[in-house]
Design an enzyme around this catalytic site. Structure first.
Site, PDB file in Angstrom:
ATOM      1  N   LYS A 150      -1.815  -9.011   0.680  1.00 50.10           N
ATOM      2  CA  LYS A 150      -2.053  -8.764   2.107  1.00 50.10           C
ATOM      3  C   LYS A 150      -2.021 -10.082   2.870  1.00 50.10           C
ATOM      4  O   LYS A 150      -2.300 -11.137   2.292  1.00 50.10           O
ATOM      5  CB  LYS A 150      -3.438  -8.129   2.291  1.00 50.10           C
ATOM      6  CG  LYS A 150      -3.522  -6.676   1.882  1.00 50.10           C
ATOM      7  CD  LYS A 150      -4.893  -6.118   2.218  1.00 50.10           C
ATOM      8  CE  LYS A 150      -5.022  -4.675   1.774  1.00 50.10           C
ATOM      9  NZ  LYS A 150      -4.128  -3.737   2.485  1.00 50.10           N
TER      10      LYS A 150
ATOM     11  N   ARG B 263      -4.324   5.258  -4.238  1.00 49.12           N
ATOM     12  CA  ARG B 263      -3.815   6.513  -4.820  1.00 49.12           C
ATOM     13  C   ARG B 263      -3.634   6.386  -6.337  1.00 49.12           C
ATOM     14  O   ARG B 263      -3.734   7.379  -7.057  1.00 49.12           O
ATOM     15  CB  ARG B 263      -2.503   6.905  -4.120  1.00 49.12           C
ATOM     16  CG  ARG B 263      -1.433   5.854  -4.209  1.00 49.12           C
ATOM     17  CD  ARG B 263      -0.349   6.032  -3.150  1.00 49.12           C
ATOM     18  NE  ARG B 263      -0.742   5.444  -1.859  1.00 49.12           N
ATOM     19  CZ  ARG B 263       0.039   5.447  -0.776  1.00 49.12           C
ATOM     20  NH1 ARG B 263       1.232   6.016  -0.807  1.00 49.12           N
ATOM     21  NH2 ARG B 263      -0.383   4.900   0.348  1.00 49.12           N
TER      22      ARG B 263
HETATM   23  N1  BES Z   1      -7.138  -0.189   1.524  1.00 48.44           N
HETATM   24  C1  BES Z   1      -5.858  -0.129   2.106  1.00 48.44           C
HETATM   25  C2  BES Z   1      -5.811   0.725   3.370  1.00 48.44           C
HETATM   26  C3  BES Z   1      -6.523   0.188   4.573  1.00 48.44           C
HETATM   27  C4  BES Z   1      -5.860  -0.607   5.483  1.00 48.44           C
HETATM   28  C5  BES Z   1      -7.817   0.519   4.813  1.00 48.44           C
HETATM   29  C6  BES Z   1      -6.499  -1.066   6.597  1.00 48.44           C
HETATM   30  C7  BES Z   1      -8.455   0.065   5.933  1.00 48.44           C
HETATM   31  C8  BES Z   1      -7.795  -0.727   6.831  1.00 48.44           C
HETATM   32  C9  BES Z   1      -4.860   0.454   1.121  1.00 48.44           C
HETATM   33  O1  BES Z   1      -5.089   0.153  -0.202  1.00 48.44           O
HETATM   34  C10 BES Z   1      -3.524  -0.116   1.482  1.00 48.44           C
HETATM   35  O2  BES Z   1      -3.358  -1.295   1.347  1.00 48.44           O
HETATM   36  N2  BES Z   1      -2.620   0.723   1.944  1.00 48.44           N
HETATM   37  C11 BES Z   1      -1.337   0.297   2.352  1.00 48.44           C
HETATM   38  C12 BES Z   1      -0.339   1.312   1.873  1.00 48.44           C
HETATM   39  C13 BES Z   1       1.086   0.886   2.057  1.00 48.44           C
HETATM   40  C14 BES Z   1       1.398  -0.268   1.141  1.00 48.44           C
HETATM   41  C15 BES Z   1       1.978   2.069   1.772  1.00 48.44           C
HETATM   42  C16 BES Z   1      -1.337   0.195   3.869  1.00 48.44           C
HETATM   43  O3  BES Z   1      -1.957   1.034   4.522  1.00 48.44           O
HETATM   44  O4  BES Z   1      -0.759  -0.748   4.398  1.00 48.44           O
HETATM   45 MN    MN Z   2      -4.181  -1.704  -0.753  1.00 49.79          MN
END
Ligand code: BES
Ligand code: MN
Ligand code: ZN
Length: 496
Positions: A278, A352
């Site tokens: 991230k 997931r």
């Molecule tokens: N934990 C995150 C989702 C999230 C993002 C929660 C911002 C709260 C605030 C999750 O694990 C994630 O990183 N999801 C990705 C999925 C994508 C790679 C398809 C996302 O939402 O960017």
């Molecule tokens: Mn994630």
């Protein structure tokens, strides 16, 4: 904070401040009227002087009553008498507690139980008073050596009439249980990742279980998880120095043979994204990626405290998602407990990957329904903002029950579809399915992924990425949602 009920007349109570309501057009509530009469019409006089109009969320503090045993009166505006909705009532409560905090008193009596709220009874009102007040006095300082001054308010007395006592008592039990559940959920989420590890989460869940003789716990270690064939879950944890845990709480409040409601919560104690790292800005907030799991713990604690006559199982897959030489790589294919192979196209779509194995494991409890909660997608924030949690599922009746509970609990939900057409987006050339579906409809494709593992039972998924946490700014921190919604759903189920 200590919450109690008092049926004594307001002027006979030992309290630092009495909170009463007035309506728009200068109409006094029953309790405001009685206290006004006992104090030479002081409220009426101040209204005539124009000091308060009764608009929703207005407040007026009368802090000197020389010829009275009453120390202070806080008058709270509610708006037009016939139009007070649940939301407006809560808004007035927020303004009341804000004013009480500002005057730094130790005790207060809330007489807002006599306000008419559309479609709600006195049990509900009592519960809201406790939930809103308790939420507002929450202060996280566990990791500060220089502490902020504590909030003075220690005792909240809820004023009840003889006729309303039994409803107020029920509201007190439910309200304190839910408020304490929210406190626990918020504390776990606010604790940083170096304190709140999967091991810590398991310890906290163990504590909750040991406080109830109807709750048991099992914590599965990585070797057990491996033996179960949870290759997807373990692949996420492999890049972390913290061992993964599968926490299983079992609350048996109902008949032995009655099927349990199974709650599955994502317990990612820190989500760095893994190799699909991230960006740095705001990454600290990914300590709240365990809010689904924390909500399961908080809700089970509340269910036990309310002594609900139902069976509830809580399953929390817990791990970190870190970059490492042994971490998942984009393109890796892993095998889930269900046997389906998954191509990991983005290691940041890890929620997931841990949930799918926990959802397969849920089958062993022969569930009545399964509800999973997860801070699953940033796309949910884009679609719905921070007001409702996203709701998706394979069963209309279950979704409708959750929507009804969310309405009562003032913990809102909005349903999104998981139509067949969306499943196309998860096709992979190298595995049974891919773990991401591309840019479009991110919340829906995440739910589509999960739905491949939930075909054998009634299932709903709550995406709480937008609602479990307040981002940035001085209010940054956990909200305790959706503990109120789930507690309400369980109360409704227990009542048939
Ligand atoms: N934990 C995150 C989702 C999230 C993002 C929660 C911002 C709260 C605030 C999750 O694990 C994630 O990183 N999801 C990705 C999925 C994508 C790679 C398809 C996302 O939402 O960017
Ligand atoms: Mn994630
Ligand atoms: Zn995550």
């Amino acid at each position: 904070m200590d919450y109690s009920i008092e049926t004594l007349a307001l002027d006979k109570q030992q309290t630092d401040c009495i909170i009463v309501g007035i309506y728009e057009n200068q109409q006094l509530s029953t309790s405001a009227n009685s206290i006004d009469k006992l104090n030479q019409d002081i409220i009426t006089q101040l209204i005539e002087r124009g000091d308060i109009k009764g608009k929703n969320a207005e407040t007026l503090l009368i802090n000197h009553l020389p010829s009275s045993s009453i120390k202070r009166i806080l008058v709270v505006g509610l708006g037009e008498k016939e139009k007070i909705t649940a939301k407006l009532y809560r808004k007035a409560l927020f303004s009341a507690i804000k004013a009480v905090k500002a005057i730094k008193v130790k005790s207060a009596t809330c007489a807002l139980t006599d306000i008419e709220v559309k479609g709600q009874d006195t049990c509900w009102k009592t519960r809201q008073i406790i939930e809103v007040f308790n939420d507002a006095i929450y202060l996280f300082q566990d990791t500060k050596s220089i502490k902020d001054p504590e909030i003075e308010l220690e005792k909240l007395i809820i004023s009840a009439s003889e006729e309303s006592t039994s409803l107020v008592e029920m509201g007190l039990v439910q309200g304190t249980a839910i408020a304490k559940g929210m406190d626990l959920t918020k504390m776990l989420a606010d604790l940083p990742g170096n304190y709140c590890t999967p091991t810590y989460l398991a310890e906290q869940a163990t504590k909750v279980a040991s406080n109830s003789n109807k709750m048991s716990i099992e914590v599965l270690e990585e070797s057990d998880i491996e033996a179960l064939g949870m290759g997807s879950f373990l692949s996420v944890s492999r890049g972390s120095r913290q061992p993964a845990k599968l926490i299983v709480l079992n609350y048996q409040g109902g008949a032995k043979d009655s099927k349990p409601i199974v709650l599955v919560g994502k317990g990612l104690t820190f989500d760095a994204g893994g190799i699909s790292l991230k960006p740095g800005a705001g990454m600290d907030e990914m300590k709240y990626d365990m809010c689904g799991g924390a909500t399961v713990i908080g809700t089970l604690q509340a269910a036990a405290e309310m002594n609900l006559a139902i069976n509830v199982v809580g399953i929390i897959p817990s791990s970190e998602n870190m970059p490492d030489g042994d971490a998942n790589k984009p393109g890796d294919v892993v095998t889930s407990m269900a046997g389906l192979t998954i191509e990991i196209l983005n290691t940041d779509a890890e929620g997931r990957l841990i949930l799918c194995d926990a959802l397969t494991y849920a089958k062993k409890f022969n569930p009545e329904v399964v509800i999973d909660l997860a801070t699953l997608t940033g796309a949910c924030l884009v679609a719905l903002g921070r007001i409702p949690s996203g709701l998706l599922g394979n069963d209309d009746a279950l979704c409708n029950d959750l929507l009804a509970a969310s309405e009562t609990a003032c913990d809102s939900l909005w349903r999104l579809p998981i139509w067949e057409e969306y499943h196309e987006l998860l096709k992979s050339n190298f595995a049974d399915l891919a773990n991401i579906g591309g840019r479009d409809a991110g919340t829906i494709t995440a739910a589509c992924f999960l739905s491949r593992f939930t075909e054998d039972y009634r299932w709903a998924h709550l995406d709480i990425a937008g609602t479990a946490w307040r981002s940035g700014g001085k209010n940054k921190g956990a909200t305790g949602r959706p503990v109120p919604l789930l507690s309400q759903y369980l109360i409704n189920r227990a009542n048939g």
